[in-house]
Enzyme design. Sequence first.
Site, PDB file in Angstrom:
ATOM      1  CE1 TYR A  43      -2.147  -3.494   2.021  1.00 69.01           C
ATOM      2  CE2 TYR A  43      -3.563  -2.563   0.311  1.00 69.01           C
ATOM      3  CZ  TYR A  43      -3.216  -3.620   1.137  1.00 69.01           C
ATOM      4  OH  TYR A  43      -3.918  -4.784   1.085  1.00 69.01           O
ATOM      5  CG  ASP A 111      14.795   9.567  11.592  1.00 65.06           C
ATOM      6  OD1 ASP A 111      15.289  10.713  11.442  1.00 65.06           O
ATOM      7  OD2 ASP A 111      14.462   9.097  12.688  1.00 65.06           O
ATOM      8  CD  GLU A 117      16.385  -4.611   3.704  1.00 62.67           C
ATOM      9  OE1 GLU A 117      15.440  -4.285   2.975  1.00 62.67           O
ATOM     10  OE2 GLU A 117      16.872  -5.751   3.726  1.00 62.67           O
ATOM     11  CG  ASP A 156       6.466  -8.489   9.852  1.00 58.69           C
ATOM     12  OD1 ASP A 156       6.312  -7.959   8.740  1.00 58.69           O
ATOM     13  OD2 ASP A 156       6.975  -9.619  10.012  1.00 58.69           O
ATOM     14  CD  GLU A 160      13.812  -9.579   5.923  1.00 63.39           C
ATOM     15  OE1 GLU A 160      13.980  -9.609   7.157  1.00 63.39           O
ATOM     16  OE2 GLU A 160      13.397 -10.540   5.268  1.00 63.39           O
ATOM     17  CG  ASP A 174       6.850  -2.036   7.462  1.00 65.62           C
ATOM     18  OD1 ASP A 174       7.084  -2.806   6.516  1.00 65.62           O
ATOM     19  OD2 ASP A 174       5.760  -1.472   7.616  1.00 65.62           O
TER      20      ASP A 174
HETATM   21  N1  LIG Z   1       7.765   0.539   5.277  1.00 67.59           N
HETATM   22  C1  LIG Z   1       8.410   1.598   5.717  1.00 67.59           C
HETATM   23  O1  LIG Z   1       7.917   2.372   6.546  1.00 67.59           O
HETATM   24  C2  LIG Z   1       9.780   1.800   5.195  1.00 67.59           C
HETATM   25  N2  LIG Z   1      10.269   1.029   4.228  1.00 67.59           N
HETATM   26  N3  LIG Z   1      11.522   1.449   3.968  1.00 67.59           N
HETATM   27  C3  LIG Z   1      12.350   0.770   2.967  1.00 67.59           C
HETATM   28  C4  LIG Z   1      12.253  -0.744   3.207  1.00 67.59           C
HETATM   29  C5  LIG Z   1      13.083  -1.547   2.252  1.00 67.59           C
HETATM   30  C6  LIG Z   1      12.868  -3.033   2.566  1.00 67.59           C
HETATM   31  N4  LIG Z   1      13.181  -3.338   3.947  1.00 67.59           N
HETATM   32  C7  LIG Z   1      12.455  -2.525   4.909  1.00 67.59           C
HETATM   33  C8  LIG Z   1      12.671  -1.050   4.642  1.00 67.59           C
HETATM   34  C9  LIG Z   1      11.851   2.498   4.785  1.00 67.59           C
HETATM   35  C10 LIG Z   1      10.748   2.742   5.586  1.00 67.59           C
HETATM   36  C11 LIG Z   1      10.721   3.769   6.662  1.00 67.59           C
HETATM   37  C12 LIG Z   1      11.738   4.849   6.437  1.00 67.59           C
HETATM   38  C13 LIG Z   1      13.008   4.380   5.784  1.00 67.59           C
HETATM   39  C14 LIG Z   1      14.195   5.093   5.955  1.00 67.59           C
HETATM   40  N5  LIG Z   1      15.320   4.730   5.319  1.00 67.59           N
HETATM   41  C15 LIG Z   1      15.299   3.650   4.503  1.00 67.59           C
HETATM   42  N6  LIG Z   1      16.444   3.358   3.903  1.00 67.59           N
HETATM   43  C16 LIG Z   1      16.839   2.382   3.094  1.00 67.59           C
HETATM   44  C17 LIG Z   1      18.120   2.490   2.462  1.00 67.59           C
HETATM   45  C18 LIG Z   1      18.585   1.508   1.610  1.00 67.59           C
HETATM   46  C19 LIG Z   1      17.802   0.322   1.327  1.00 67.59           C
HETATM   47  C20 LIG Z   1      16.510   0.224   2.024  1.00 67.59           C
HETATM   48  C21 LIG Z   1      16.032   1.209   2.856  1.00 67.59           C
HETATM   49  N7  LIG Z   1      14.184   2.918   4.281  1.00 67.59           N
HETATM   50  C22 LIG Z   1      13.038   3.262   4.914  1.00 67.59           C
END
Ligand SMILES: NC(=O)c1nn(CC2CCNCC2)c2c1CCc1cnc(N=C3C=CCC=C3)nc1-2
Length: 318
Positions: A43, A111, A117, A156, A160, A174
Amino acid sequence: WKDRGAAVSTRREIDANGKTIVKTVKKGVRDFSFGRTLGEGSYSTVYLATDRQTLKEYAIKVLEKRHIIKEKKIKYVNIEKDTLNRLTEHPGIVRLYYTFQDENSLYYVLDLCNSGELLGVLKKTGTFDVECARFFGAQILDSIEYMHSRGVIHRDLKPENVLLDDSMHVKITDFGTARLLTDPRAPQTPSAAARPDDRPGRDKAQDDTRAESFVGTAEYVSPELLRNKNACKASDLWAFGCIVYQLLAGRPPFKGKIVELDYTFPPGFPPAAQDLVERLLVLDPERRLTIEHIKNHEFFDGQTFGKQLWRMKAPRLR
Ligand SMILES: NC(=O)c1nn(CC2CCNCC2)c2c1CCc1cnc(N=C3C=CCC=C3)nc1-2
């Protein structure tokens, strides 16, 4: 969907008499330049974004209103926002600065974690040594303790969803599938948590429907979540046990959903870590170690927690 937090930017405009006026307007999508995609959910899409005025980089999570409404996920969206609003004061949790929206989408300004990860870093080195596993384990545990103190169960947790910032410090993310306890001091175990709670004003609907529909990620989901769908605080500690095992073994203890407790430790697995994992991967959540016990366990001997932990330099990965 009430926007949260108001960041303003100043905008110069020329009025009818040619006079320059400075307007303060709520930040919106035009105040950012969007970069690469950091992740895609069912989503939402998360982008790297730079604030055009301050040049500060953020992660911006974008949710499409039409899709959320069509898939009846409005409740999830509000749970995530309410959860992030509760978790504002901890270095180990991805912070929500503010939100805004336009006619098509909702935007969460979060942030940015530039080092990606924890799973990615672990894959590069294969396994962590005890010093690294203890440092990252301590930061994850400290963050879980804060979440639980604010009545949030993540549900969860997995490598990752453990991100790393520029100083290789942990930031958990997440919370779209988190469970918000109406009473943060709620009991630690599913039997007590499962007991019908008929306090006035308790939003049962939220708990029941969400409990029905959500189960964590196969390798890390706790037996109680599989059995009776009721996650409790101890469910996050089961996942923590799986993560500690994985940091030292290079793979999770269970492949796919656990049937009963058949997992083994690879040769050379550190004995203190083995003892800790064995006291976390316990089928009965009421017999699992609590956070206080974990912090005092031999594996964390000499490890500081709290503010001091977050001032420590991350150990070199090896
Ligand atoms: N679902 C989220 O809120 C979220 N998802 N991502 C990227 C996902 C990639 C797969 N694994 C879980 C995280 C983020 C956030 C919060 C906010 C957030 C902040 N920085 C990053 N930074 C990344 C940098 C390189 C590769 C992946 C993520 N990513 C996120």
